[in-house]
Design a protein around this motif. Sequence first.
Motif, PDB file in Angstrom:
ATOM      1  N   CYS A   1       0.841  -1.192   0.000  1.00 28.62           N
ATOM      2  CA  CYS A   1       0.000   0.000   0.000  1.00 28.62           C
ATOM      3  C   CYS A   1       0.877   1.243   0.000  1.00 28.62           C
ATOM      4  O   CYS A   1       1.791   1.357   0.805  1.00 28.62           O
ATOM      5  N   TRP A   2       0.608   2.147  -0.889  1.00 34.18           N
ATOM      6  CA  TRP A   2       1.391   3.374  -0.993  1.00 34.18           C
ATOM      7  C   TRP A   2       0.503   4.609  -1.017  1.00 34.18           C
ATOM      8  O   TRP A   2       0.963   5.717  -0.828  1.00 34.18           O
ATOM      9  N   ALA A   3      -0.795   4.440  -1.241  1.00 33.51           N
ATOM     10  CA  ALA A   3      -1.720   5.576  -1.303  1.00 33.51           C
ATOM     11  C   ALA A   3      -2.360   5.794   0.064  1.00 33.51           C
ATOM     12  O   ALA A   3      -2.673   4.849   0.773  1.00 33.51           O
ATOM     13  N   LYS A   4      -2.541   7.050   0.403  1.00 33.00           N
ATOM     14  CA  LYS A   4      -3.183   7.411   1.661  1.00 33.00           C
ATOM     15  C   LYS A   4      -4.631   7.854   1.439  1.00 33.00           C
ATOM     16  O   LYS A   4      -5.516   7.530   2.206  1.00 33.00           O
TER      17      LYS A   4
ATOM     18  N   VAL B   1      -7.586   9.129  -1.849  1.00 31.91           N
ATOM     19  CA  VAL B   1      -7.932   9.315  -3.255  1.00 31.91           C
ATOM     20  C   VAL B   1      -9.207  10.139  -3.328  1.00 31.91           C
ATOM     21  O   VAL B   1     -10.200   9.800  -2.684  1.00 31.91           O
TER      22      VAL B   1
ATOM     23  N   VAL C   1      -4.424  11.987  -5.843  1.00 28.61           N
ATOM     24  CA  VAL C   1      -3.981  10.876  -5.008  1.00 28.61           C
ATOM     25  C   VAL C   1      -2.906  11.402  -4.073  1.00 28.61           C
ATOM     26  O   VAL C   1      -1.928  11.997  -4.527  1.00 28.61           O
ATOM     27  N   GLU C   2      -3.107  11.204  -2.781  1.00 28.05           N
ATOM     28  CA  GLU C   2      -2.092  11.556  -1.788  1.00 28.05           C
ATOM     29  C   GLU C   2      -1.415  10.265  -1.341  1.00 28.05           C
ATOM     30  O   GLU C   2      -2.081   9.309  -0.971  1.00 28.05           O
ATOM     31  N   THR C   3      -0.083  10.257  -1.395  1.00 24.70           N
ATOM     32  CA  THR C   3       0.665   9.060  -1.029  1.00 24.70           C
ATOM     33  C   THR C   3       1.009   9.079   0.449  1.00 24.70           C
ATOM     34  O   THR C   3       0.896  10.105   1.121  1.00 24.70           O
TER      35      THR C   3
ATOM     36  N   ARG D   1       1.813  14.144  -3.858  1.00 27.83           N
ATOM     37  CA  ARG D   1       0.491  14.143  -4.476  1.00 27.83           C
ATOM     38  C   ARG D   1       0.616  13.928  -5.973  1.00 27.83           C
ATOM     39  O   ARG D   1       1.576  14.353  -6.594  1.00 27.83           O
TER      40      ARG D   1
ATOM     41  N   ASN E   1     -10.852   4.182  -4.309  1.00 21.93           N
ATOM     42  CA  ASN E   1     -10.398   3.965  -2.932  1.00 21.93           C
ATOM     43  C   ASN E   1     -10.293   2.481  -2.623  1.00 21.93           C
ATOM     44  O   ASN E   1      -9.328   2.038  -2.021  1.00 21.93           O
TER      45      ASN E   1
ATOM     46  N   LEU F   1      -7.067   1.299  -4.770  1.00 21.80           N
ATOM     47  CA  LEU F   1      -5.767   1.859  -4.381  1.00 21.80           C
ATOM     48  C   LEU F   1      -5.380   1.547  -2.940  1.00 21.80           C
ATOM     49  O   LEU F   1      -4.200   1.467  -2.621  1.00 21.80           O
TER      50      LEU F   1
ATOM     51  N   SER G   1      -2.886  -2.649  -5.083  1.00 25.18           N
ATOM     52  CA  SER G   1      -2.161  -1.380  -5.132  1.00 25.18           C
ATOM     53  C   SER G   1      -0.787  -1.462  -5.790  1.00 25.18           C
ATOM     54  O   SER G   1      -0.308  -0.472  -6.317  1.00 25.18           O
TER      55      SER G   1
END
Length: 154
Positions: free
Chosen positions: A40-43, A45, A70-72, A77, A134, A137, A143
């Motif tokens: 998992c790398w996305a925080k 979406v 997308v905020e990682t 971003r 969501n 990701l 992901s």
Amino acid sequence: MSSVSAESDLLPGAITLQDNEHDDGPDGANVYGRDRNRACWAKKVDIVDYILVNGGTANIGAFVVWNIKVETLNGSRMNIRKRYSEFDSLRKRLVQTFPNFEAAVPLIPPKSILHRFQPKFLEKRRAGLQYFLNCILLNPEFSGSPVLKEFLFS
């Protein structure tokens, strides 16, 4: 009063919970959970808005482009623009690539010929596409997949 207190008392195929947050040390316990969580790398979406690209006076050939932010996990971003057809292709490819996880791939909102450019319809579609993204990701199964990376970076 009775209660189930040991895993040996569970029926075959029973659903159990596992804590994947803690590192149990060098003996290798919880390795599966740690490795999956690293994927998992996305925080966060968000589909923030859309642009209607006109095709002419009668909207022939018109389409909507969705603006995605997308905020990682490391705070960077990404801004991405995608059409509905690209979401549709992503879903089909995920189901094809991960047939055992089809239940984890939510449906995308349906098409509508009559209402496709009306704000109320587009807001419902935006919310549905955001939910879909969501789910994909933020799921460690998807992901890190090449299918998702191709969607995001092409």
